[in-house]
Structure formats: C-alpha cells, structure tokens
Design a protein around this motif. Structure first.
Motif: not given
Ligand SMILES: [Zn+2]
Length: 121
Positions: A11-21
């Motif tokens: 979940a944390w990785l997906e949030r991080k990925r979202g902000s990077l995108i």
C-alpha cells in the motif's frame, strides 16, 4: 534503514508510485544527451578569433543515435531553455527508475503479502 524497511508494504509503495506518476506528468519538455562546451574558430578572417586567437565558446548537445555520437549546435538564445529541458530529462530518468524500483518491490512482495492477508503469516 531499519525504520524504512519496516514501513514498506505494498500500500505504501502504491502511494509512493502514485505521487511519482503525478510528478512525471508535470515534468515539462525534455531532451536527452549532455551539453558540451566547444571552443572553435568561425573561419571569418576579420573576426577576433582569427586576429587575436580568441576562440568562440559554443554549446552543443551531444547524444547517441544507434550507438553513434551526434551533436546539435545550441543557439545562444536557446542555451538556458535547452539546459532546462536537459535537466528535466535527468529528472524524468530518476522518476522512471524510482517507479520501476517500486514496481519490482510490489511484485516481490505480492505472494508474501497475500499469505499475510489470509492469516497464514
Ligand atoms: Zn570568429
């Protein structure tokens, strides 16, 4: 380092990925290659570069195409802009690398976290 490791989950990785995108979407124009300063003589026999031996300083954008190094002259008026595009490209590559890293970690964690959710961990 330990604290960082503890916090990581999908979940944390997906949030991080979202902000990077989102960052990726806002990056603006970019161009690959590296900027090189070149000193040269222009060939005009009335110019100071011929008369005084002071060479002109110009900037070129060096890049590779199918393994062959190429260069494109950067007009003086465009120097600042091209530098910004080139910086954006570096930023782009960093973001792409981070997204890639996060996605690999998501793949790596998939089975383990699925088991944890089932209560078998
Ligand atoms: Zn000259």
């Amino acid at each position: 380092m330990n604290r960082y490791k503890m916090k990581i989950n999908t979940a944390w990785l997906e949030r991080k990925r979202g902000s990077l995108i989102k960052e990726l979407a806002n990056i603006g124009p970019f161009v690959d290659g590296s900027i090189a300063k070149v000193k040269r003589r222009c060939g005009n026999k009335n110019c100071k570069c011929y008369l005084k031996g002071e060479k002109h300083e110009s900037y070129y954008l060096m890049y590779k195409e199918k393994g062959v190094t190429k260069a494109v002259y950067i007009p003086v008026d465009m120097e600042e802009e091209v530098r910004e595009w080139n910086d954006n490209y570096k930023k782009l590559k960093e973001i792409v690398a981070e997204i890639t890293k996060a996605n690999k970690e998501i793949i790596r964690r998939y089975v383990k976290e699925k088991k944890l959710k089932k209560g078998r961990g």
